[in-house]
Design a protein around this motif. Sequence first.
Motif, PDB file in Angstrom:
ATOM      1  N   GLU A 172       0.843  -1.174   0.000  1.00  0.00           N
ATOM      2  CA  GLU A 172       0.000   0.000   0.000  1.00  0.00           C
ATOM      3  C   GLU A 172       0.885   1.233   0.000  1.00  0.00           C
ATOM      4  N   VAL A 173       0.822   2.026  -1.047  1.00  0.00           N
ATOM      5  CA  VAL A 173       1.639   3.222  -1.140  1.00  0.00           C
ATOM      6  C   VAL A 173       1.239   4.174  -0.024  1.00  0.00           C
ATOM      7  N   PRO A 174       2.182   4.667   0.755  1.00  0.00           N
ATOM      8  CA  PRO A 174       1.832   5.485   1.919  1.00  0.00           C
ATOM      9  C   PRO A 174       1.190   6.805   1.513  1.00  0.00           C
ATOM     10  N   SER A 175       0.225   7.237   2.295  1.00  0.00           N
ATOM     11  CA  SER A 175      -0.405   8.533   2.107  1.00  0.00           C
ATOM     12  C   SER A 175       0.184   9.511   3.112  1.00  0.00           C
ATOM     13  N   TRP A 176      -0.343  10.729   3.112  1.00  0.00           N
ATOM     14  CA  TRP A 176       0.147  11.726   4.074  1.00  0.00           C
ATOM     15  C   TRP A 176      -0.143  11.289   5.509  1.00  0.00           C
ATOM     16  N   ILE A 177      -1.141  10.450   5.700  1.00  0.00           N
ATOM     17  CA  ILE A 177      -1.446   9.947   7.041  1.00  0.00           C
ATOM     18  C   ILE A 177      -0.279   9.136   7.584  1.00  0.00           C
ATOM     19  N   ASP A 178       0.293   8.259   6.739  1.00  0.00           N
ATOM     20  CA  ASP A 178       1.406   7.417   7.163  1.00  0.00           C
ATOM     21  C   ASP A 178       2.665   8.227   7.433  1.00  0.00           C
ATOM     22  N   VAL A 179       2.802   9.339   6.754  1.00  0.00           N
ATOM     23  CA  VAL A 179       4.038  10.116   6.853  1.00  0.00           C
ATOM     24  C   VAL A 179       4.001  11.111   8.007  1.00  0.00           C
ATOM     25  N   TYR A 180       2.858  11.744   8.228  1.00  0.00           N
ATOM     26  CA  TYR A 180       2.821  12.888   9.137  1.00  0.00           C
ATOM     27  C   TYR A 180       2.095  12.643  10.459  1.00  0.00           C
ATOM     28  N   LEU A 181       1.188  11.702  10.534  1.00  0.00           N
ATOM     29  CA  LEU A 181       0.408  11.520  11.761  1.00  0.00           C
ATOM     30  C   LEU A 181       1.068  10.505  12.685  1.00  0.00           C
ATOM     31  N   PRO A 182       0.896  10.656  13.995  1.00  0.00           N
ATOM     32  CA  PRO A 182       1.407   9.649  14.934  1.00  0.00           C
ATOM     33  C   PRO A 182       0.788   8.288  14.656  1.00  0.00           C
ATOM     34  N   ARG A 183       1.538   7.264  14.983  1.00  0.00           N
ATOM     35  CA  ARG A 183       1.127   5.910  14.618  1.00  0.00           C
ATOM     36  C   ARG A 183      -0.209   5.517  15.251  1.00  0.00           C
ATOM     37  N   GLY A 184      -0.441   5.955  16.489  1.00  0.00           N
ATOM     38  CA  GLY A 184      -1.669   5.577  17.165  1.00  0.00           C
ATOM     39  C   GLY A 184      -2.910   6.209  16.580  1.00  0.00           C
ATOM     40  N   ILE A 185      -2.750   7.313  15.839  1.00  0.00           N
ATOM     41  CA  ILE A 185      -3.889   8.025  15.255  1.00  0.00           C
ATOM     42  C   ILE A 185      -4.158   7.573  13.826  1.00  0.00           C
ATOM     43  N   GLN A 186      -3.170   7.025  13.165  1.00  0.00           N
ATOM     44  CA  GLN A 186      -3.284   6.690  11.746  1.00  0.00           C
ATOM     45  C   GLN A 186      -4.497   5.806  11.414  1.00  0.00           C
ATOM     46  N   PRO A 187      -4.774   4.727  12.171  1.00  0.00           N
ATOM     47  CA  PRO A 187      -5.919   3.887  11.801  1.00  0.00           C
ATOM     48  C   PRO A 187      -7.251   4.629  11.865  1.00  0.00           C
ATOM     49  N   TYR A 188      -7.387   5.550  12.819  1.00  0.00           N
ATOM     50  CA  TYR A 188      -8.623   6.309  12.935  1.00  0.00           C
ATOM     51  C   TYR A 188      -8.772   7.284  11.774  1.00  0.00           C
ATOM     52  N   ALA A 189      -7.664   7.885  11.361  1.00  0.00           N
ATOM     53  CA  ALA A 189      -7.715   8.789  10.209  1.00  0.00           C
ATOM     54  C   ALA A 189      -8.084   8.027   8.938  1.00  0.00           C
ATOM     55  N   LYS A 190      -7.582   6.802   8.811  1.00  0.00           N
ATOM     56  CA  LYS A 190      -7.937   5.989   7.646  1.00  0.00           C
ATOM     57  C   LYS A 190      -9.378   5.497   7.733  1.00  0.00           C
ATOM     58  N   LEU A 191      -9.845   5.233   8.939  1.00  0.00           N
ATOM     59  CA  LEU A 191     -11.236   4.821   9.111  1.00  0.00           C
ATOM     60  C   LEU A 191     -12.190   5.924   8.668  1.00  0.00           C
ATOM     61  N   ALA A 192     -11.808   7.192   8.922  1.00  0.00           N
ATOM     62  CA  ALA A 192     -12.611   8.338   8.481  1.00  0.00           C
ATOM     63  C   ALA A 192     -12.323   8.733   7.038  1.00  0.00           C
ATOM     64  N   ARG A 193     -11.427   8.009   6.358  1.00  0.00           N
ATOM     65  CA  ARG A 193     -11.051   8.261   4.965  1.00  0.00           C
ATOM     66  C   ARG A 193     -10.503   9.685   4.769  1.00  0.00           C
ATOM     67  N   LEU A 194      -9.718  10.164   5.727  1.00  0.00           N
ATOM     68  CA  LEU A 194      -9.163  11.508   5.584  1.00  0.00           C
ATOM     69  C   LEU A 194      -8.183  11.597   4.431  1.00  0.00           C
ATOM     70  N   ASP A 195      -7.630  10.462   4.031  1.00  0.00           N
ATOM     71  CA  ASP A 195      -6.702  10.449   2.904  1.00  0.00           C
ATOM     72  C   ASP A 195      -7.426  10.341   1.567  1.00  0.00           C
ATOM     73  N   LYS A 196      -8.752  10.252   1.588  1.00  0.00           N
ATOM     74  CA  LYS A 196      -9.553  10.167   0.355  1.00  0.00           C
ATOM     75  C   LYS A 196     -10.653  11.223   0.430  1.00  0.00           C
TER      76      LYS A 196
END
Length: 405
Positions: free
Chosen positions: A109-133
């Motif tokens: 999975e090519v990393p999005s800005w979530i993987d690069v800039y957000l803390p690891r513990g927050i990343q799954p929640y940001a992806k759950l809300a589709r902030l990268d889409k």
Amino acid sequence: MASFRLSRASRSLLRPSPSSSVSILSSLPSSSTTITNPHFSNHFTRFSPLFPNYENSRDHFRISKENLSFLSNFSPGIAWISTSSGVADRSSKGDQQHSSSGNNKNVVEVPSWIDVYLPRGIQPYAKLARLDKPIGTWLLAWPCMWSITLAATPGHLPDFKMMALFGCGALLLRGAGCTINDLLDRDIDTMVERTKLRPVASGLLTPFQGICFLGFQLLLGLGILLQLNNYSRVLGASSLLLVFSYPLMKRFTFWPQAYLGLTFNWGALLGWSAVKGSLDPAIVFPLYFSGVFWTLVYDTIYAHQDKEDDMKVGVKSTALRFGDSTKEWIAGFGIACISSLALSGFNADIGWPYYAFLAAASGHLAWQIRTVNLTCRADCNRKFVSNKWFGALVFSGILFGRVFS
């Protein structure tokens, strides 16, 4: 001199040689090794139910001998590599071959800005809300912006504070809808190539964590809703019934895209009521149904990405219902969308620039329907994402039409 030689000798003993590094790597077990941070878990032990379970998920960072070669393909130097079969939530020209073979053991999975800039513990929640889409937020926000601008006083600009509130509300409500969808569909998502790496389906987040996050999103949304008038509060709260029930529709009907249209375009009603304090059926109902027809166009195109998996899983969609007649159906929906927009503008006594922009929006919709390759996932996704420009064209037409009316 003696001390200098002694220090050089000590440094040479402490510095590992290339051969020793290779021996260390070769001594690792052949199975993938998970990189963890013990300090992170120690500090947050009390709150562990709310933090993602990287150990037992299929979506955390793994390194194995067979996967190391993939790291050189990514310039950021960060990649999420999973050993499950299937493809990540991205499309490419060769995606049909990947989905048909089913033998891929490495998912990158090519990393999005979530993987690069957000803390690891927050990343799954940001992806759950589709902030990268963000396309979903755009599609939810545009009917709100149309309605707010259409409700503006002729010759004046719309209420920008109200537009900002609805923009934040669209972001939160879209995220809440995605969370509800992933919670209800977590068993189905594991069987669909495009969705199997979503946080809940992959096991990265538990259902309890998803429900807690949903409550947080709805609480923030309530804060925005309470800033509107009483009429709009009741109207906005009533949309939650559609939001919670939409993910179930694909199990019962071939028309979940129509139900999504009723849900996603509720802002066409709410935006007008937030400005006026009531509804004008002659204006807002054609505007609302234009959004419903628009959703039937873009979400039917989107559904063609998953039609093979949907048939295997046993869920329904308009893509399966229409089959080879899809373009004829969505062409009819496109005509109904433009006609409803024209009727809404006519009843609102809007200025001539609106119709010029509406003609451009009609051309964009016709281009989508005529050129989309319904057998290519990548092209379906491109056409789907391009609908943010259709929404922008209609908004521009309403804005200039209202200012010059």
